[in-house]
Design a protein around this motif. Structure first.
Motif, PDB file in Angstrom:
ATOM      1  N   LEU A  61     -30.964 -40.758  79.885  1.00 25.94           N
ATOM      2  CA  LEU A  61     -30.792 -42.093  80.456  1.00 25.94           C
ATOM      3  C   LEU A  61     -30.183 -42.026  81.849  1.00 25.94           C
ATOM      4  O   LEU A  61     -30.593 -42.755  82.762  1.00 25.94           O
ATOM      5  N   ILE A  62     -29.207 -41.150  82.038  1.00 24.94           N
ATOM      6  CA  ILE A  62     -28.578 -41.012  83.349  1.00 24.94           C
ATOM      7  C   ILE A  62     -29.606 -40.582  84.394  1.00 24.94           C
ATOM      8  O   ILE A  62     -29.633 -41.109  85.517  1.00 24.94           O
ATOM      9  N   ALA A  63     -30.457 -39.628  84.045  1.00 25.44           N
ATOM     10  CA  ALA A  63     -31.492 -39.179  84.985  1.00 25.44           C
ATOM     11  C   ALA A  63     -32.404 -40.336  85.374  1.00 25.44           C
ATOM     12  O   ALA A  63     -32.767 -40.502  86.549  1.00 25.44           O
TER      13      ALA A  63
ATOM     14  N   GLU B  17     -23.207 -42.304  73.554  1.00 26.82           N
ATOM     15  CA  GLU B  17     -24.064 -41.510  72.663  1.00 26.82           C
ATOM     16  C   GLU B  17     -23.871 -41.996  71.230  1.00 26.82           C
ATOM     17  O   GLU B  17     -22.789 -41.865  70.654  1.00 26.82           O
ATOM     18  N   HIS B  18     -24.931 -42.570  70.683  1.00 27.20           N
ATOM     19  CA  HIS B  18     -24.944 -42.978  69.276  1.00 27.20           C
ATOM     20  C   HIS B  18     -26.302 -42.591  68.691  1.00 27.20           C
ATOM     21  O   HIS B  18     -27.311 -42.572  69.397  1.00 27.20           O
TER      22      HIS B  18
ATOM     23  N   GLY C 217     -19.389 -41.568  75.655  1.00 24.10           N
ATOM     24  CA  GLY C 217     -19.479 -40.245  76.275  1.00 24.10           C
ATOM     25  C   GLY C 217     -20.484 -39.397  75.535  1.00 24.10           C
ATOM     26  O   GLY C 217     -21.120 -39.831  74.577  1.00 24.10           O
ATOM     27  N   VAL C 218     -20.578 -38.150  75.963  1.00 21.39           N
ATOM     28  CA  VAL C 218     -21.282 -37.133  75.186  1.00 21.39           C
ATOM     29  C   VAL C 218     -20.345 -36.699  74.060  1.00 21.39           C
ATOM     30  O   VAL C 218     -19.192 -36.342  74.299  1.00 21.39           O
ATOM     31  N   MET C 219     -20.842 -36.745  72.834  1.00 22.30           N
ATOM     32  CA  MET C 219     -20.032 -36.325  71.679  1.00 22.30           C
ATOM     33  C   MET C 219     -20.199 -34.813  71.516  1.00 22.30           C
ATOM     34  O   MET C 219     -21.144 -34.325  70.889  1.00 22.30           O
TER      35      MET C 219
ATOM     36  N   THR D 237     -29.313 -42.601  72.532  1.00 23.23           N
ATOM     37  CA  THR D 237     -29.191 -41.344  71.795  1.00 23.23           C
ATOM     38  C   THR D 237     -29.002 -40.138  72.702  1.00 23.23           C
ATOM     39  O   THR D 237     -28.467 -39.125  72.260  1.00 23.23           O
ATOM     40  N   SER D 238     -29.439 -40.227  73.954  1.00 22.24           N
ATOM     41  CA  SER D 238     -29.406 -39.074  74.858  1.00 22.24           C
ATOM     42  C   SER D 238     -28.880 -39.493  76.219  1.00 22.24           C
ATOM     43  O   SER D 238     -29.648 -39.879  77.105  1.00 22.24           O
TER      44      SER D 238
END
Length: 365
Positions: free
Chosen positions: A59-61, A44-45, A76-78, A54-55
């Motif tokens: 993206l995983i979905a 996550e940036h 990771g998720v921040m 960004t999300s």
């Protein structure tokens, strides 16, 4: 046996759109799955011209829907950027759609500049308390909401034992759940590059990932703190660790260094306060003059990254796994694109995975 996985920041190079970059990463995750890599995580940036990740949940979905075996997750998720319930809901749904394939890696850093972080958090005033101060409690809340604090043999969950948290608000009791009925839980990991995250992971009995791709020192101390203070939990009886490595592999060491140069320059400019832009192509990077400070930063990173031929890099991967005693190594393939490459492909990154996999026949087992 060394387990290998992949970390992807979804790099965006010259002339690529965000859609092009995501398409190139989709090809990469399919390559990783075909070659037998264990998991594929996206970072996550925010507000960075050379990074499209960004999300992570979105993206995983997308990637999970177009693959069948490889685990997908966030690296990771921040968490300070988000409400814990929002993240729990996203990853509970991902797990519901793709049972047994979802990882939730949580980090404490903002993954952005201060202004972007302020906007992401929805703070009403820039002087509001730093949400990172609540990180330990927020991690525990997410774990409870997605059922990641339970032993594996408690999954599937019974109808009367669904994960959630109880809240008392204005003298009323509420039962908060991430989704109506979970039958399995995402795997929860804590990410970090300091003893703070290592200590928290140990206290909560969570697996710990050292973000070695940042190029920071302190890995020995962080892993020692984690292992030395680890408290077994219902979900994890013993310490579990892996680390990340930046890698560029090609038939010759010279070519491996050449295709690594765009990312080397991007990181050098990020670290030295230079102007950020889309990642250069290989040809642009070779033709780009660097300041003395940028050149020093490039050389320093080059010493830390694994750049070379397949046999050399594979040997260094095995050495790192043995030296640090980690259960897994996550590779971030950083090869840049050439002018002639299709905008929806990243041949250098795919080739890195292919050449590394050839040196690890256990991946195909």
């Amino acid at each position: 046996m060394t387990q290998l996985s992949v970390l992807d920041l979804i790099p965006v190079r010259t002339r690529q759109s965000s859609g092009d970059a995501i398409a190139a990463s989709l090809a990469l995750v399919r390559t990783a799955e075909r070659l037998g890599f264990t998991r594929y995580w996206v970072a996550e940036h925010h507000n960075m011209p050379a990074v499209a990740s960004t999300s992570p949940a979105t993206l995983i979905a997308h990637f999970a829907a177009q693959t069948s075996r490889i685990r997908l997750g966030s690296g990771g998720v921040m968490l300070p950027n988000h409400a814990p319930l929002s993240i729990a809901e996203q990853f509970a749904l991902l797990e519901a759609m793709h049972p047994g394939r979802i990882d939730l890696g949580l980090g404490r850093a903002p993954g952005s500049d201060p202004v972007t972080a302020y906007m992401l958090r929805g703070q009403r005033n820039p002087t509001d308390p730093d949400p990172a101060a609540n990180f330990p409690t927020d991690v525990e809340t997410v774990a409870a909401l997605i059922g990641a604090d339970r032993a594996a043999d408690e999954v599937p969950f019974g109808a009367d034992a669904q994960p959630g948290v109880a809240l008392n608000v204005r003298a009323r009791s509420y039962e908060l759940k991430s989704t109506p009925f979970l039958t399995s839980a995402p795997s929860l990991w804590l990410l970090g590059s300091s003893t703070y995250s290592a200590s928290l992971a140990a206290k909560l009995g969570l697996p710990f990932v050292f973000a070695n791709h940042f190029g920071q020192s302190g890995i020995d101390e962080a892993l020692a703190v984690y292992r030395g203070s680890f408290e077994p939990s219902a979900a994890l009886a013993e310490p579990r660790t892996f680390l990340t490595l930046n890698v560029s592999v090609a038939p010759t060491a010279e070519e491996a260094r050449e295709v690594a140069l765009p990312q080397l320059i991007t990181m050098a400019r990020l670290r030295t306060g230079g102007a950020l832009a889309a990642q250069l192509t290989v040809e642009e990077a070779v033709a780009t003059p660097l300041t003395a400070v940028e050149q020093d930063a490039v050389l320093e990173q080059e010493r830390r990254w694994l750049i070379g031929t397949a046999d050399d890099v594979a040997s260094r991967i095995r050495s790192a796994a043995e030296r640090y005693g980690v259960d897994e190594v996550m590779l971030s393939p950083i090869g840049g694109g050439r002018d002639a490459d299709a905008l929806t492909a990243s041949p250098a990154r795919e080739r890195t995975l292919e050449l590394v996999a050839a040196e690890f026949p256990e991946l195909a087992a």
